[in-house]
Design a protein around this motif. Structure first.
Motif, mmCIF file in Angstrom:
data_model
loop_
_atom_site.group_PDB
_atom_site.id
_atom_site.type_symbol
_atom_site.label_atom_id
_atom_site.label_comp_id
_atom_site.label_asym_id
_atom_site.label_seq_id
_atom_site.Cartn_x
_atom_site.Cartn_y
_atom_site.Cartn_z
ATOM 1 N N ARG A 104 32.667 9.720 -15.311
ATOM 2 C CA ARG A 104 32.462 8.784 -14.200
ATOM 3 C C ARG A 104 32.347 9.513 -12.873
ATOM 4 N NH1 ARG A 104 37.559 5.232 -14.350
ATOM 5 N NH2 ARG A 104 38.401 7.335 -14.654
ATOM 6 N N PHE A 105 33.256 10.473 -12.650
ATOM 7 C CA PHE A 105 33.231 11.223 -11.395
ATOM 8 C C PHE A 105 32.013 12.135 -11.333
ATOM 9 C CE2 PHE A 105 37.748 10.177 -11.920
ATOM 10 C CZ PHE A 105 37.988 9.555 -10.711
ATOM 11 N N MET A 106 31.667 12.726 -12.453
ATOM 12 C CA MET A 106 30.497 13.601 -12.485
ATOM 13 C C MET A 106 29.243 12.815 -12.134
ATOM 14 S SD MET A 106 29.339 16.615 -12.873
ATOM 15 C CE MET A 106 27.851 17.529 -13.309
ATOM 16 N N ASN A 107 29.109 11.633 -12.701
ATOM 17 C CA ASN A 107 27.945 10.795 -12.415
ATOM 18 C C ASN A 107 27.918 10.353 -10.953
ATOM 19 O OD1 ASN A 107 27.121 11.000 -15.078
ATOM 20 N ND2 ASN A 107 28.078 9.070 -15.694
ATOM 21 N N ALA A 108 29.102 10.016 -10.421
ATOM 22 C CA ALA A 108 29.174 9.568 -9.028
ATOM 23 C C ALA A 108 28.789 10.696 -8.081
ATOM 24 C CB ALA A 108 30.580 9.058 -8.723
ATOM 25 N N MET A 109 29.307 11.904 -8.351
ATOM 26 C CA MET A 109 28.985 13.054 -7.502
ATOM 27 C C MET A 109 27.502 13.401 -7.596
ATOM 28 S SD MET A 109 32.188 15.617 -8.220
ATOM 29 C CE MET A 109 33.876 15.030 -8.201
ATOM 30 N N SER A 110 26.972 13.388 -8.795
ATOM 31 C CA SER A 110 25.552 13.700 -8.981
ATOM 32 C C SER A 110 24.673 12.679 -8.265
ATOM 33 C CB SER A 110 25.215 13.728 -10.476
ATOM 34 O OG SER A 110 25.967 14.725 -11.146
ATOM 35 N N SER A 111 25.096 11.433 -8.277
ATOM 36 C CA SER A 111 24.346 10.387 -7.588
ATOM 37 C C SER A 111 24.339 10.638 -6.087
ATOM 38 C CB SER A 111 24.960 9.015 -7.889
ATOM 39 O OG SER A 111 24.301 7.990 -7.165
ATOM 40 N N ASP A 112 25.488 11.021 -5.540
ATOM 41 C CA ASP A 112 25.567 11.345 -4.116
ATOM 42 C C ASP A 112 24.665 12.519 -3.778
ATOM 43 O OD1 ASP A 112 27.267 9.363 -3.444
ATOM 44 O OD2 ASP A 112 29.072 10.581 -3.378
ATOM 45 N N LEU A 113 24.686 13.552 -4.626
ATOM 46 C CA LEU A 113 23.864 14.726 -4.401
ATOM 47 C C LEU A 113 22.378 14.368 -4.419
ATOM 48 C CD1 LEU A 113 23.502 17.756 -4.037
ATOM 49 C CD2 LEU A 113 23.681 18.010 -6.527
ATOM 50 N N GLY A 114 21.977 13.538 -5.379
ATOM 51 C CA GLY A 114 20.584 13.116 -5.458
ATOM 52 C C GLY A 114 20.157 12.340 -4.233
ATOM 53 N N ARG A 115 21.028 11.484 -3.741
ATOM 54 C CA ARG A 115 20.719 10.705 -2.531
ATOM 55 C C ARG A 115 20.547 11.622 -1.328
ATOM 56 N NH1 ARG A 115 24.138 9.470 1.167
ATOM 57 N NH2 ARG A 115 25.899 9.915 -0.224
ATOM 58 N N ILE A 116 21.430 12.618 -1.196
ATOM 59 C CA ILE A 116 21.349 13.559 -0.076
ATOM 60 C C ILE A 116 20.041 14.329 -0.118
ATOM 61 C CG2 ILE A 116 22.350 15.665 0.886
ATOM 62 C CD1 ILE A 116 25.095 14.604 -0.006
ATOM 63 N N MET A 117 19.667 14.825 -1.291
ATOM 64 C CA MET A 117 18.450 15.627 -1.418
ATOM 65 C C MET A 117 17.202 14.782 -1.158
ATOM 66 S SD MET A 117 19.790 18.471 -1.825
ATOM 67 C CE MET A 117 18.267 19.411 -1.955
ATOM 68 N N GLU A 118 17.218 13.510 -1.539
ATOM 69 C CA GLU A 118 16.077 12.629 -1.278
ATOM 70 C C GLU A 118 15.886 12.409 0.224
ATOM 71 O OE1 GLU A 118 16.644 9.026 -3.367
ATOM 72 O OE2 GLU A 118 16.168 9.861 -5.345
ATOM 73 N N ILE A 119 17.005 12.249 0.944
ATOM 74 C CA ILE A 119 16.927 12.036 2.391
ATOM 75 C C ILE A 119 16.390 13.285 3.081
ATOM 76 C CG2 ILE A 119 18.296 11.646 4.475
ATOM 77 C CD1 ILE A 119 20.135 9.870 2.790
ATOM 78 N N VAL A 120 16.938 14.450 2.714
ATOM 79 C CA VAL A 120 16.520 15.708 3.333
ATOM 80 C C VAL A 120 15.063 16.008 3.020
ATOM 81 C CG1 VAL A 120 16.887 18.210 3.354
ATOM 82 C CG2 VAL A 120 18.851 16.658 3.351
ATOM 83 N N ASP A 121 14.633 15.667 1.800
ATOM 84 C CA ASP A 121 13.269 15.998 1.366
ATOM 85 C C ASP A 121 12.214 15.285 2.199
ATOM 86 O OD1 ASP A 121 11.690 17.463 -0.697
ATOM 87 O OD2 ASP A 121 10.967 15.438 -1.144
ATOM 88 N N GLN A 122 12.591 14.171 2.839
ATOM 89 C CA GLN A 122 11.628 13.449 3.679
ATOM 90 C C GLN A 122 11.165 14.279 4.865
ATOM 91 O OE1 GLN A 122 12.780 8.890 3.880
ATOM 92 N NE2 GLN A 122 14.591 10.143 4.206
ATOM 93 N N PHE A 123 12.030 15.169 5.347
ATOM 94 C CA PHE A 123 11.751 15.923 6.561
ATOM 95 C C PHE A 123 11.376 17.370 6.273
ATOM 96 C CE2 PHE A 123 15.117 12.777 7.235
ATOM 97 C CZ PHE A 123 14.480 11.939 8.123
ATOM 98 N N ARG A 124 11.353 17.732 5.014
ATOM 99 C CA ARG A 124 11.062 19.113 4.670
ATOM 100 C C ARG A 124 9.559 19.345 4.662
ATOM 101 N NH1 ARG A 124 13.656 21.156 -0.754
ATOM 102 N NH2 ARG A 124 15.480 20.454 0.417
ATOM 103 N N LYS A 125 9.150 20.504 5.169
ATOM 104 C CA LYS A 125 7.742 20.881 5.130
ATOM 105 C C LYS A 125 7.321 21.092 3.689
ATOM 106 C CE LYS A 125 6.183 23.857 8.002
ATOM 107 N NZ LYS A 125 5.981 25.118 8.754
ATOM 108 N N LYS A 126 6.066 20.983 3.439
ATOM 109 C CA LYS A 126 5.556 21.134 2.082
ATOM 110 C C LYS A 126 5.537 22.600 1.668
ATOM 111 C CE LYS A 126 5.105 16.762 1.762
ATOM 112 N NZ LYS A 126 6.064 15.990 0.960
#
Length: 256
Positions: free
Chosen positions: A111-133
């Protein structure tokens, strides 16, 4: 009862009490100390309001130190890489200190592993919006091993970038902006130094032999790259004009 007998008995009783106290202290002092015990990280780390919020540069540097490789080689399908990233994000955002092996005990709970991984995925999706190609490896040298993010950030800090901002507030997607500014400033300083060297030498040399001016003293790598691109562009244009010439008819140039 005779007074002397009473005093003698009282003295004996006091002596016995003193001996008992000394024995207790002696026994207590020879007890084996309890072995140190490091508690597991509290499971409250994933309680509401305590989720992972950001991926800081400091966390990325800790990951590179732990995994002994560049963050550009991060493999999101590798369990060790993911667990290491979750761990460094935890220790850099929380005052608690636990070893990696202790922290991994928490990750055995799915449960904790899934929750942490979900948070990590959300963070990377947000950052990826502003990253250069571009990939993270483009931040460093294209020759040899990929450059470490820690090495790049250290260079920027030594060049004047605020250390606290760089480590704790700057996002990974902002790093190319500062790196480009640093490279641009470095080029300007080197080109300026070359120009002043050229002007200093000018009274003592035959300037007619230096057709390219200061560039005849030294050509920087980025100038060689610009010259190569310019030559390739000229070749492409010449090839295009030649193809157009071959498509034309002779009658376009000569009368019948």
């Amino acid at each position: 009862m005779d007074l002397s007998i009473f005093i003698f008995c009282a003295g004996v009783a006091l002596l016995i009490l003193v001996l008992i106290a000394v024995c207790d202290v002696s026994v207590e002092g020879h007890k084996r100390p309890a072995p140190p015990r490091i508690p597991c990280p509290p499971k409250l780390i994933m309680a509401p309001g305590m989720k992972y919020q950001r991926l800081t540069i400091k966390a990325i540097i800790r990951w590179e130190q732990l995994r002994e490789k560049s963050f550009s080689l991060m493999d999101y399908t590798d369990k060790e890489d993911i667990e290491s990233l979750l761990y460094v994000m935890y220790i850099t955002s929380d005052k608690s200190r636990y070893t990696f092996e202790v922290f991994r005990q928490v990750l055995t709970d799915e449960r904790f592993m899934n929750a942490m991984s979900s948070d990590l995925g959300r963070i990377m999706e947000i950052v990826d919006q502003f990253r250069k190609k571009t990939t993270v490896s483009d931040l460093g040298s294209t020759e040899g091993s990929p450059e470490y993010i820690g090495s790049i950030v250290s260079t920027l800090i030594m060049a004047g970038l605020d250390a606290h901002y760089a480590l704790n507030e700057m996002e990974l997607c902002d790093l190319p902006l500062y790196l480009e500014a640093y490279e641009r400033k470095r080029k300007e300083e080197m080109e300026g130094s070359r120009m002043w060297t050229y002007f200093t030498m000018l009274p003592h040399i035959d300037s007619r032999k230096m057709k390219n001016g200061a560039r005849d003293l030294i050509i920087f790598p980025w100038e060689e790259e610009e010259m190569r691109k310019e030559a390739e562009r000229a070749i492409r244009e010449d090839a295009a004009r030649f193809e157009e010439f071959m498509k034309t008819k002779k009658t376009d140039y000569y009368g019948r």
